[in-house]
Scaffold this active site. Structure first.
Site, PDB file in Angstrom:
ATOM      1  N   GLU A  21      29.072  31.443  44.281  1.00 21.88           N
ATOM      2  CA  GLU A  21      27.783  30.897  43.863  1.00 21.88           C
ATOM      3  C   GLU A  21      27.953  29.558  43.164  1.00 21.88           C
ATOM      4  O   GLU A  21      28.810  29.399  42.300  1.00 21.88           O
ATOM      5  CB  GLU A  21      27.084  31.900  42.935  1.00 21.88           C
ATOM      6  CG  GLU A  21      25.616  31.639  42.742  1.00 21.88           C
ATOM      7  CD  GLU A  21      25.333  30.749  41.549  1.00 21.88           C
ATOM      8  OE1 GLU A  21      24.277  30.081  41.565  1.00 21.88           O
ATOM      9  OE2 GLU A  21      26.146  30.738  40.624  1.00 21.88           O
ATOM     10  N   GLN A  80      24.260  37.142  51.834  1.00 16.44           N
ATOM     11  CA  GLN A  80      24.474  38.053  50.705  1.00 16.44           C
ATOM     12  C   GLN A  80      23.241  38.057  49.808  1.00 16.44           C
ATOM     13  O   GLN A  80      22.745  36.992  49.417  1.00 16.44           O
ATOM     14  CB  GLN A  80      25.690  37.650  49.875  1.00 16.44           C
ATOM     15  CG  GLN A  80      25.977  38.634  48.742  1.00 16.44           C
ATOM     16  CD  GLN A  80      27.107  38.198  47.831  1.00 16.44           C
ATOM     17  OE1 GLN A  80      26.921  37.330  46.992  1.00 16.44           O
ATOM     18  NE2 GLN A  80      28.286  38.797  47.991  1.00 16.44           N
ATOM     19  N   CYS A 110      29.148  39.884  40.817  1.00 15.01           N
ATOM     20  CA  CYS A 110      29.053  38.619  40.095  1.00 15.01           C
ATOM     21  C   CYS A 110      29.094  38.860  38.590  1.00 15.01           C
ATOM     22  O   CYS A 110      28.263  39.599  38.046  1.00 15.01           O
ATOM     23  CB  CYS A 110      27.759  37.889  40.469  1.00 15.01           C
ATOM     24  SG  CYS A 110      27.551  36.322  39.579  1.00 15.01           S
ATOM     25  N   GLY A 213      40.907  38.660  45.416  1.00 17.16           N
ATOM     26  CA  GLY A 213      41.337  38.288  44.075  1.00 17.16           C
ATOM     27  C   GLY A 213      42.764  37.771  44.010  1.00 17.16           C
ATOM     28  O   GLY A 213      43.688  38.431  44.492  1.00 17.16           O
TER      29      GLY A 213
END
Length: 327
Positions: A21, A80, A110, A213
């Protein structure tokens, strides 16, 4: 845990470009998919509150919908959604797929405070029942052939919370799951990565599983696959630090040279100038340079030379001057 260089071989698993984002906008998706092998992109989250979004809004956030739900080079782009109201998420999911999105992803990961304060994103990790209700409502609303996926973290404060979260995702009807191997409270701390937890969860997950990650290079990809047992990987910040990371992982490509990276920066600038608003360009490219300087010393030098430049025209001049200097 380390791996010998000889183990850095091409894997049959997918490489997916993560939603970021405020970073991975349509222009950057276009650029990064053109120089990589990505099997899928996921958009920045589309915030859903208490209404049906307009087609114009979805086309603005995901212009790939106008082209069959793919970037120019053919990489599928999945919309999304983020929110807390099951019915509104379901109605917007139906609209997005009708417009051409190849499936729907729901964001439960998030960690941004402004998102969590309004009960979105990772805040829902504290409420597995809400995760279940959202996914079940969206799944029931979508045509059977449309894939519903979810992105989660291991928990809010402890990875012990992940078992209920995973049960909610599976029972809710998700057909694919990406796990960011940290808790919300871990944020993005490198030493907090918990790939081993994905391997612990994997036997109970009967849908495609994607590990996410701390994947910055090919060696990280190998280690992540070894530790998690997942073939499919999702890369995020690493794809900004090394612009051809997808190709490095999937095709054993050589890391992109700085001269090529400069070409991408100028390509982004040129495309942004053709947008209705281009005043955000300097801040967006400075943001990208912050990532790039972890991989390229030249990016740190360029960032220092332009960090106080805010005028778009002057900024472009500085970029061109930097390219000429290096030529």
């Amino acid at each position: 845990m380390s791996s010998p260089l000889s183990s850095l071989t091409v894997s049959p698993g997918r490489v997916i470009l993560a939603p970021m984002e405020g970073v991975l906008d349509p222009l950057l998706r276009e650029i990064l998919t053109a120089v990589n092998h990505y099997d899928l992109c996921v958009t920045e989250f589309v915030r859903v509150v208490d209404q049906l979004l307009t087609r114009k809004t979805l086309y603005r956030l995901c212009p790939e919908l106008l082209h069959g739900g793919k970037t120019t080079c053919g990489t599928p782009v999945r919309v999304q959604l983020l929110g807390q109201h099951p019915q509104w998420l379901a109605e917007n999911a139906v609209l997005a797929t009708e417009l051409g999105s190849p499936g729907i992803d729901i964001n439960f990961g998030c960690p941004a405070r402004r998102v969590n304060n309004s009960c979105g994103g990772a805040a829902l990790l504290k409420e597995p029942e809400s995760i279940y209700r959202i996914l079940r409502t969206v799944r029931d609303a979508l045509p059977a052939e449309q894939l519903l996926s979810a992105k989660v973290r291991l928990g809010w404060s402890s990875p012990d919370e992940c078992h209920e979260i995973i049960d909610a995702v599976i029972q809710g009807g998700a057909g694919e799951l990406a796990i960011h191997a940290r808790t919300k409270e871990d944020g993005y701390k490198a030493d907090a990565i918990k790939w081993e937890w994905i391997n612990t969860l994997r036997p109970k997950i009967n849908i495609p599983l994607i590990a996410n990650g701390e994947i910055w290079n090919a060696a990280d990809a190998v280690r992540c696959r070894q530790i998690t047992g997942c073939n499919d990987l999702m890369v995020g910040r690493g794809a900004l630090q090394l612009p051809n990371l997808g190709a490095v992982i999937a095709k054993n490509a050589t890391a992109m040279a700085w001269s090529e990276v400069m070409g991408l920066l100028l390509q982004y600038a040129d495309a942004a100038l053709r947008q209705p608003r281009s005043d955000y360009l300097p801040s967006r490219l400075k943001q990208w340079l912050v990532f790039l300087k972890q991989q390229y010393p030249e990016a740190a030098e360029l960032f220092m030379s332009i960090r106080t430049v805010h005028d778009t025209s002057a900024f472009i001049e500085q970029l061109n001057a930097a390219k000429t200097k290096r030529a």
